[in-house]
Design a protein around this motif. Structure first.
Motif, PDB file in Angstrom:
ATOM      1  N   SER A  75       0.806  -1.221   0.000  1.00  0.00           N
ATOM      2  CA  SER A  75       0.000   0.000   0.000  1.00  0.00           C
ATOM      3  C   SER A  75       0.840   1.271   0.000  1.00  0.00           C
ATOM      4  N   LYS A  76       2.091   1.158   0.390  1.00  0.00           N
ATOM      5  CA  LYS A  76       2.980   2.323   0.408  1.00  0.00           C
ATOM      6  C   LYS A  76       3.136   2.926  -0.987  1.00  0.00           C
ATOM      7  N   TYR A  77       2.922   2.122  -2.007  1.00  0.00           N
ATOM      8  CA  TYR A  77       3.149   2.570  -3.391  1.00  0.00           C
ATOM      9  C   TYR A  77       1.846   2.783  -4.173  1.00  0.00           C
ATOM     10  N   THR A  78       0.681   2.809  -3.498  1.00  0.00           N
ATOM     11  CA  THR A  78      -0.576   2.916  -4.229  1.00  0.00           C
ATOM     12  C   THR A  78      -0.723   4.243  -4.968  1.00  0.00           C
ATOM     13  N   LEU A  79      -0.276   5.348  -4.390  1.00  0.00           N
ATOM     14  CA  LEU A  79      -0.327   6.618  -5.121  1.00  0.00           C
ATOM     15  C   LEU A  79       0.565   6.528  -6.361  1.00  0.00           C
ATOM     16  N   GLY A  80       1.735   5.927  -6.217  1.00  0.00           N
ATOM     17  CA  GLY A  80       2.629   5.737  -7.353  1.00  0.00           C
ATOM     18  C   GLY A  80       1.996   4.863  -8.423  1.00  0.00           C
ATOM     19  N   ILE A  81       1.266   3.831  -8.014  1.00  0.00           N
ATOM     20  CA  ILE A  81       0.579   2.955  -8.965  1.00  0.00           C
ATOM     21  C   ILE A  81      -0.444   3.753  -9.751  1.00  0.00           C
ATOM     22  N   TYR A  82      -1.208   4.574  -9.041  1.00  0.00           N
ATOM     23  CA  TYR A  82      -2.203   5.412  -9.719  1.00  0.00           C
ATOM     24  C   TYR A  82      -1.527   6.363 -10.705  1.00  0.00           C
ATOM     25  N   LEU A  83      -0.454   7.021 -10.262  1.00  0.00           N
ATOM     26  CA  LEU A  83       0.233   7.985 -11.126  1.00  0.00           C
ATOM     27  C   LEU A  83       0.862   7.296 -12.339  1.00  0.00           C
ATOM     28  N   VAL A  84       1.407   6.105 -12.138  1.00  0.00           N
ATOM     29  CA  VAL A  84       2.023   5.373 -13.252  1.00  0.00           C
ATOM     30  C   VAL A  84       0.959   4.976 -14.273  1.00  0.00           C
ATOM     31  N   HIS A  85      -0.149   4.399 -13.827  1.00  0.00           N
ATOM     32  CA  HIS A  85      -1.135   3.899 -14.800  1.00  0.00           C
ATOM     33  C   HIS A  85      -1.896   5.032 -15.481  1.00  0.00           C
ATOM     34  N   GLU A  86      -1.846   6.245 -14.921  1.00  0.00           N
ATOM     35  CA  GLU A  86      -2.485   7.401 -15.562  1.00  0.00           C
ATOM     36  C   GLU A  86      -1.475   8.280 -16.297  1.00  0.00           C
ATOM     37  N   HIS A  87      -0.201   7.915 -16.290  1.00  0.00           N
ATOM     38  CA  HIS A  87       0.833   8.713 -16.957  1.00  0.00           C
ATOM     39  C   HIS A  87       0.576   8.759 -18.461  1.00  0.00           C
ATOM     40  N   PHE A  88       0.856   9.907 -19.086  1.00  0.00           N
ATOM     41  CA  PHE A  88       0.536  10.102 -20.506  1.00  0.00           C
ATOM     42  C   PHE A  88       1.274   9.132 -21.426  1.00  0.00           C
ATOM     43  N   PHE A  89       2.359   8.526 -20.956  1.00  0.00           N
ATOM     44  CA  PHE A  89       3.086   7.548 -21.759  1.00  0.00           C
ATOM     45  C   PHE A  89       2.543   6.132 -21.535  1.00  0.00           C
ATOM     46  N   ILE A  90       2.187   5.814 -20.286  1.00  0.00           N
ATOM     47  CA  ILE A  90       1.735   4.455 -19.939  1.00  0.00           C
ATOM     48  C   ILE A  90       0.267   4.229 -20.303  1.00  0.00           C
ATOM     49  N   ARG A  91      -0.582   5.241 -20.097  1.00  0.00           N
ATOM     50  CA  ARG A  91      -2.018   5.089 -20.336  1.00  0.00           C
ATOM     51  C   ARG A  91      -2.339   4.597 -21.751  1.00  0.00           C
ATOM     52  N   PRO A  92      -1.749   5.214 -22.819  1.00  0.00           N
ATOM     53  CA  PRO A  92      -2.037   4.689 -24.161  1.00  0.00           C
ATOM     54  C   PRO A  92      -1.542   3.256 -24.363  1.00  0.00           C
ATOM     55  N   LEU A  93      -0.442   2.908 -23.684  1.00  0.00           N
ATOM     56  CA  LEU A  93       0.049   1.527 -23.787  1.00  0.00           C
ATOM     57  C   LEU A  93      -0.962   0.546 -23.198  1.00  0.00           C
ATOM     58  N   LEU A  94      -1.422   0.854 -21.980  1.00  0.00           N
ATOM     59  CA  LEU A  94      -2.348  -0.052 -21.298  1.00  0.00           C
ATOM     60  C   LEU A  94      -3.683  -0.158 -22.016  1.00  0.00           C
ATOM     61  N   TRP A  95      -4.273   0.984 -22.331  1.00  0.00           N
ATOM     62  CA  TRP A  95      -5.635   0.986 -22.847  1.00  0.00           C
ATOM     63  C   TRP A  95      -5.681   0.918 -24.372  1.00  0.00           C
ATOM     64  N   GLY A  96      -4.577   1.264 -25.055  1.00  0.00           N
ATOM     65  CA  GLY A  96      -4.578   1.256 -26.515  1.00  0.00           C
ATOM     66  C   GLY A  96      -3.758   0.128 -27.101  1.00  0.00           C
ATOM     67  N   ASP A  97      -2.426   0.224 -26.984  1.00  0.00           N
ATOM     68  CA  ASP A  97      -1.529  -0.739 -27.629  1.00  0.00           C
ATOM     69  C   ASP A  97      -1.688  -2.151 -27.072  1.00  0.00           C
ATOM     70  N   ILE A  98      -1.622  -2.274 -25.769  1.00  0.00           N
ATOM     71  CA  ILE A  98      -1.783  -3.598 -25.148  1.00  0.00           C
ATOM     72  C   ILE A  98      -3.254  -4.002 -25.161  1.00  0.00           C
ATOM     73  N   GLY A  99      -4.141  -3.006 -25.028  1.00  0.00           N
ATOM     74  CA  GLY A  99      -5.588  -3.251 -25.151  1.00  0.00           C
ATOM     75  C   GLY A  99      -6.183  -4.015 -24.004  1.00  0.00           C
ATOM     76  N   VAL A 100      -5.894  -3.594 -22.758  1.00  0.00           N
ATOM     77  CA  VAL A 100      -6.417  -4.299 -21.586  1.00  0.00           C
ATOM     78  C   VAL A 100      -7.944  -4.330 -21.613  1.00  0.00           C
ATOM     79  N   VAL A 101      -8.565  -3.188 -21.892  1.00  0.00           N
ATOM     80  CA  VAL A 101     -10.031  -3.134 -21.882  1.00  0.00           C
ATOM     81  C   VAL A 101     -10.615  -4.047 -22.957  1.00  0.00           C
ATOM     82  N   GLN A 102     -10.015  -4.029 -24.156  1.00  0.00           N
ATOM     83  CA  GLN A 102     -10.518  -4.884 -25.228  1.00  0.00           C
ATOM     84  C   GLN A 102     -10.383  -6.363 -24.866  1.00  0.00           C
ATOM     85  N   LYS A 103      -9.284  -6.710 -24.193  1.00  0.00           N
ATOM     86  CA  LYS A 103      -9.080  -8.113 -23.810  1.00  0.00           C
ATOM     87  C   LYS A 103     -10.067  -8.536 -22.721  1.00  0.00           C
TER      88      LYS A 103
END
Length: 196
Positions: free
Chosen positions: A101-129
């Motif tokens: 839990s010490k890193y939960t804010l960091g987890i939120y910031l990482v997954h919402e980062h402008f570089f990571i967000r398109p990877l997760l939701w677009g290129d890798i397509g987590v939502v589509q999968k």
């Protein structure tokens, strides 16, 4: 996001809604529920009830999914409230949970980062999968992908945090040994003595 959207309502993704949620959480953290405080299991059942309401409405009316999952949706706010109050009433000690839990804010910031967000939701397509495949495994896919995203972002947040700690300690030691630090600390001690 446009500046007007950030200031206005914007489905709960705005400065005003953030301030509202901040004050709501601060109030609940200090005073508890408005009318009366409930048992933790009542809050947990409230959370699951609101989740079931969301799920049933989403299943019966797929066009309403967008409105149901907005940050300013009453169902989402009440679900978050119930979950917040449930965890507020739990007291336990766990080194593993504290470490994660010490890193939960960091987890939120990482997954919402402008570089990571398109990877997760677009290129890798987590939502589509998650949305593709047989409906019988839908919940399992949500859990599996949620844990995967959380785990990967936790590792990234852990690495970034350790890099920053090393840099902070290194430059902190350099600053502590500098003449500027000695001069500032002596001025502060003189000021403290003059005040006292």
């Amino acid at each position: 996001m446009h500046v007007v959207d950030a200031i206005g309502i914007n489905d709960g993704y705005s400065v005003f809604h953030f301030i509202f949620l901040y004050f709501l959480a601060a109030f609940l953290g200090k005073y508890g529920f408005v009318i009366r405080d409930f048992n933790k299991y009542i809050y947990l059942s409230g959370f699951f009830s609101m989740t079931m309401v969301n799920t049933i409405i989403s299943y019966l009316s797929p066009s309403s999914i967008d409105k149901l999952f907005r940050y300013n949706s009453p169902v989402i706010i009440f679900s978050a409230f119930c979950l917040f109050m449930f965890f507020k009433k739990i007291s336990f000690q766990s080194k593993l949970i504290n470490r994660v839990s010490k890193y939960t804010l960091g987890i939120y910031l990482v997954h919402e980062h402008f570089f990571i967000r398109p990877l997760l939701w677009g290129d890798i397509g987590v939502v589509q999968k998650v949305l593709s495949g047989p409906e019988s495994f839908f919940v399992i896919r949500i859990i599996v992908f949620g844990i995967l995203v959380f785990g990967v972002c936790w590792i990234i947040a852990y690495i970034i945090s350790n890099i920053f700690n090393l840099a902070f300690n290194y430059f902190g030691n350099i600053f502590n040994k500098s003449k500027l630090f000695t001069m500032i600390s002596s001025l502060l001690s003189l000021t403290r003595k003059a005040i006292v």
